[in-house]
Scaffold this motif. Structure first.
Motif, short mmCIF file in Angstrom:
data_model
loop_
_atom_site.label_atom_id
_atom_site.label_comp_id
_atom_site.label_asym_id
_atom_site.label_seq_id
_atom_site.Cartn_x
_atom_site.Cartn_y
_atom_site.Cartn_z
N ASN A 14 0.84 -1.21 0.00
CA ASN A 14 0.00 0.00 0.00
C ASN A 14 0.88 1.25 0.00
O ASN A 14 0.92 2.03 0.95
CB ASN A 14 -0.91 0.03 1.24
CG ASN A 14 -1.91 -1.09 1.28
OD1 ASN A 14 -1.59 -2.23 0.98
ND2 ASN A 14 -3.14 -0.77 1.65
N HIS B 44 -7.29 4.57 7.79
CA HIS B 44 -8.40 5.11 8.58
C HIS B 44 -9.51 4.06 8.82
O HIS B 44 -10.31 4.22 9.73
CB HIS B 44 -8.97 6.35 7.88
CG HIS B 44 -9.74 6.04 6.63
ND1 HIS B 44 -9.15 5.50 5.50
CD2 HIS B 44 -11.06 6.16 6.34
CE1 HIS B 44 -10.07 5.31 4.57
NE2 HIS B 44 -11.23 5.70 5.06
N VAL B 45 -9.56 3.02 8.00
CA VAL B 45 -10.61 2.00 8.17
C VAL B 45 -10.25 1.03 9.30
O VAL B 45 -11.11 0.62 10.08
CB VAL B 45 -10.81 1.20 6.85
CG1 VAL B 45 -11.85 0.11 7.01
CG2 VAL B 45 -11.17 2.14 5.71
N HIS B 46 -8.98 0.68 9.38
CA HIS B 46 -8.55 -0.36 10.32
C HIS B 46 -8.03 0.17 11.65
O HIS B 46 -8.09 -0.53 12.66
CB HIS B 46 -7.43 -1.21 9.69
CG HIS B 46 -7.90 -2.08 8.57
ND1 HIS B 46 -8.04 -1.64 7.28
CD2 HIS B 46 -8.28 -3.39 8.56
CE1 HIS B 46 -8.47 -2.63 6.52
NE2 HIS B 46 -8.63 -3.70 7.26
N GLU C 296 -3.57 -4.81 9.77
CA GLU C 296 -3.63 -3.34 9.77
C GLU C 296 -4.51 -2.81 10.91
O GLU C 296 -4.53 -1.61 11.16
CB GLU C 296 -4.24 -2.83 8.46
CG GLU C 296 -3.28 -2.73 7.31
CD GLU C 296 -4.01 -2.29 6.04
OE1 GLU C 296 -4.97 -1.53 6.11
OE2 GLU C 296 -3.60 -2.75 4.97
#
Ligand code: 13P
Ligand code: SF4
Length: 315
Positions: A115, A174-176, A201
């Motif tokens: 990523n 920001h999701v994990h 993550e």
């Protein structure tokens, strides 16, 4: 066109143009259902490296299509149905920031999570994914310093499992990032027979390694990549699974194991970038062969070295 017409047009164009459709486990279910291959970052990189199709439509986020472009053979073209599909994690470090960090540790080996942009990969010695980060780090001689980037939770977990001290970039997704260990602990009490599948993550991944031994709980959570989660669920005897990652993964899990129950650790774990690929955008990109992602030389060769090293380690 309605969804039905879009789906049949996508299928027709795909055959007519001999295009390969690749989709990440997080994209919308209807897109996954049209893909020739659905997988995690590692599986998608491998597929794009081995295929001979001249047109690849990469249904995922921009850095993944970039990785495919880096690995592409000479005449292949990589399309990304929405070029604005970014990644909050990959944006936490640029090529010039990495150059500066390397100056502080001139002898260190740089391990970059997939990523990242091609610019960052070009400044790296090794690439890694959540599926092979442990193997990549273990392959580096003990006396070498390691700069690991950009995900601090993945880095902390790799450090804990391998026992290898590393310098870790303070990036996060920001999701994990915001999933706390307490949430997993609470869910373990409610779903005591479930298997717990946690993406590294997640903010809680390292502490989750030790959760199974808390109180009366005996089962340890499994820290896995998205493809690792699907493989684990297919082999496990458990009937229920609690899944801590982006909720798109529930689609391939339920599709593969329709009789089993999959519970998201949090309904709010949704990556808006992965959901940007729609049927209409896929159709338009395929029809007009537009939204090409192309990494040019000399960046391509530089970034390729780090990715190929990773693929070599992982067999
Ligand atoms: P995987 O490589 O496990 O599919 O993860 C990619 C990703 O973007 C996780 O947020
Ligand atoms: Fe990037 Fe996070 Fe989305 Fe994965 S879930 S693509 S790391 S923003």
């Amino acid at each position: 066109m309605d969804s039905k017409e879009l789906i049949s047009e996508i299928k027709r164009l795909k055959n007519e143009k001999n295009a390969l459709i690749l989709a990440h486990n997080y994209v919308k279910g209807e897109i996954q259902d049209l893909a020739d291959y659905v997988g995690d970052s590692l599986g998608l990189s491998r597929k794009s490296a081995e295929t001979d199709n001249e047109l690849i439509v990469f249904c995922a986020v921009h850095f993944m299509a970039e990785t495919a472009s880096v690995l592409a053979k000479r005449r292949q073209r990589i399309l990304c149905p929405d070029l604005n599909a970014g990644c909050s994690l990959s944006e936490t470090i640029t090529g010039s920031q990495l150059k500066e960090w390397k100056k502080e540790h001139p002898d260190a080996i740089v391990v970059s999570y997939v990523n990242t942009s091609a610019e960052v990969k070009a400044e790296s010695d090794y690439c890694c994914t959540s599926g092979n980060a442990l193997n990549v780090v273990r392959s580096i001689p003990e006396d070498k310093d390691i700069l690991f980037l950009p995900d601090m939770f993945l880095g902390a977990w790799v450090q804990e499992v391998t026992g290898r001290k590393m310098h870790i970039w303070p990036g996060e997704c920001h999701v994990h990032a915001s999933l706390p260990p307490e949430r997993i602990q609470d869910l373990m009490k409610v779903h005591s027979d479930a298997d717990f599948l946690i993406h590294p993550e997640c903010g809680c991944s390292t502490s989750c390694m030790y959760l199974g031994s808390v109180g009366k709980l005996e089962k340890k959570p499994h820290i896995l990549s998205t493809a690792g989660m699907v493989k684990h669920a297919e082999k496990s005897n458990a009937e229920t699974f609690v899944v801590a990652t982006e909720t798109g993964i529930l689609h391939p899990l339920k599709k593969s194991l329709p009789k089993k129950e999959f519970i998201p650790a949090s309904d709010s774990m949704v990556c808006q970038y992965m959901k940007m690929v729609t049927l209409e955008k896929l159709y338009l990109s395929l029809r007009d062969e537009k939204h090409e992602v192309k990494v040019e030389e000399p960046l391509k060769s530089k970034a390729k070295k780090a990715i190929v090293r990773m693929l070599d380690i992982d067999g």
